[in-house]
Motif scaffolding. Structure first.
Motif, short mmCIF file in Angstrom:
data_model
loop_
_atom_site.label_atom_id
_atom_site.label_comp_id
_atom_site.label_asym_id
_atom_site.label_seq_id
_atom_site.Cartn_x
_atom_site.Cartn_y
_atom_site.Cartn_z
N GLY A 1 -1.06 14.30 -2.15
CA GLY A 1 -2.03 14.41 -3.23
C GLY A 1 -1.80 13.38 -4.32
N GLY A 2 -0.54 13.12 -4.63
CA GLY A 2 -0.22 12.11 -5.63
C GLY A 2 -0.63 10.71 -5.19
N ALA A 3 -0.39 10.40 -3.91
CA ALA A 3 -0.77 9.08 -3.39
C ALA A 3 -2.29 8.90 -3.43
CB ALA A 3 -0.25 8.92 -1.97
N CYS A 4 -3.03 9.95 -3.05
CA CYS A 4 -4.50 9.87 -3.08
C CYS A 4 -5.00 9.69 -4.51
CB CYS A 4 -5.10 11.11 -2.46
SG CYS A 4 -4.90 11.22 -0.67
N ALA A 5 -4.41 10.42 -5.46
CA ALA A 5 -4.81 10.28 -6.85
C ALA A 5 -4.53 8.87 -7.36
CB ALA A 5 -4.09 11.31 -7.72
N GLY A 6 -3.36 8.31 -6.97
CA GLY A 6 -3.03 6.94 -7.36
C GLY A 6 -4.03 5.94 -6.81
N LEU A 7 -4.46 6.13 -5.56
CA LEU A 7 -5.48 5.26 -4.97
C LEU A 7 -6.79 5.37 -5.73
CD1 LEU A 7 -5.01 5.75 -1.11
CD2 LEU A 7 -4.65 3.64 -2.41
N GLY A 8 -7.17 6.60 -6.08
CA GLY A 8 -8.40 6.79 -6.83
C GLY A 8 -8.36 6.10 -8.18
N GLY A 9 -7.21 6.18 -8.85
CA GLY A 9 -7.08 5.50 -10.14
C GLY A 9 -7.16 4.00 -10.01
N ALA A 10 -6.51 3.45 -8.98
CA ALA A 10 -6.56 2.00 -8.76
C ALA A 10 -7.97 1.55 -8.42
CB ALA A 10 -5.59 1.61 -7.65
#
Length: 306
Positions: A198-207
């Protein structure tokens, strides 16, 4: 007011771009909640991913590397949530809110030297013949790779949850962690992996926001998208394909309000700007009465000694 100024092709194409960061964050949070964990730190992980991806892309000249680092940064920040909720067994709601506040503050500090800097552009995928089709080509076949990755990830998560043994175990942990533990499944380990995903997906969304949707760095630029992603998981009843449709709905509302402003619609700009969030609140109010579809162990603390 001049509605003829709104180009339907650009409107739908922009809708898909606006929906992508919401979709990425929502799919990640959906997996986390399917494991029985409620992480309200999505906004914080997204903004950290936004600055980590932006800074990496600017310094290296590679947007692709920026997205990789953004995913790693989001997962790294989620480790703080892991420590608080899975190790010291702190309250998940309070821990998630703390994670968001920490992420917003840290990103503001790290991003001071990147204000006004333009990141390198990511090349769009141009498919022979398909990209040149009238109307359909610009809408479906002329986007960046991350947009298509988000759709593929949705399909993969849906298939994993429905058809694989790993998906069955994940859902079992989210429904009854005590029974899953009694069957020999490593509840804490499974939840940690879900939180990291979930953290990795959120980081991708932010980028995606800082590198593609709004190619610049601005403090607090996620502007509540993480909270919309959280609402979207409820809106989708914890089903990936519904999350995809919901992301396009919310993305469409966001893009439409911007186009209506540009067309000079006689509605105060403030009302148009807050429309996506009003719709989010309305959806939550409507769906909050039906909690039967939520994972039964959602938000409950697990202790192996019980």
């Amino acid at each position: 007011m001049d509605l003829s100024a709104i180009n339907p092709v650009l409107l739908i194409a922009s809708l898909m771009v606006a929906a992508t960061p919401i979709l990425l964050a929502a799919i990640g949070e959906l997996v986390v909640e399917k494991a029985g964990v409620l992480n309200l730190g999505v906004e914080g992980m997204m903004i950290i991913g936004a600055i980590a991806g932006f800074a990496t892309a600017v310094e290296s000249g590679s947007p692709t590397l920026g997205f990789v680092v953004a995913a790693a940064a989001g997962a790294a920040l989620s480790l703080l949530f892991v420590f608080l909720t899975q190790v010291v067994l702190a309250n998940q709601v309070a821990s998630g809110l703390a994670l968001t506040l920490f992420g917003l503050g840290l990103s503001a500090l790290l991003g001071q030297s990147y204000v006004g800097v333009r990141p390198p552009e990511m090349a769009q995928i141009q498919l022979p013949v398909l990209s040149d089709l009238p109307f359909v080509g610009p809408i479906l076949f002329s986007h960046d790779p991350v947009l298509y990755f988000g759709i593929a990830l949705t399909a993969a998560v849906g298939a994993m949850l429905k058809f694989t043994r790993g998906g069955l175990i994940l859902r079992a942990v989210g429904e009854n962690h005590d029974a899953a533990h009694a069957l020999g499944y490593k509840v804490v380990r499974i939840r940690i992996l879900a939180i990291l995903f979930g953290g990795a997906c959120a980081g991708l969304g932010g980028a995606y926001i800082s590198l593609i949707r709004v190619p610049q760095w601005t403090e607090g630029m996620t502007a509540g998208i993480g909270w919309i992603a959280l609402a979207l998981v409820v809106f989708a009843s914890w089903k990936p394909w519904r999350a995809l449709l919901g992301a396009y709905l919310f993305g469409g509302v966001t893009v439409m309000q911007l186009n209506l402003q540009a067309a000079g619609v006689a509605i105060p700009v403030e009302y148009l700007a807050m429309s996506p969030y009003l719709i989010t609140i309305l959806v939550l109010v409507i769906l909050s009465a039906d909690k039967s579809r939520a994972p039964a162990a959602l938000g409950r603390i697990f202790h192996a000694s019980r």
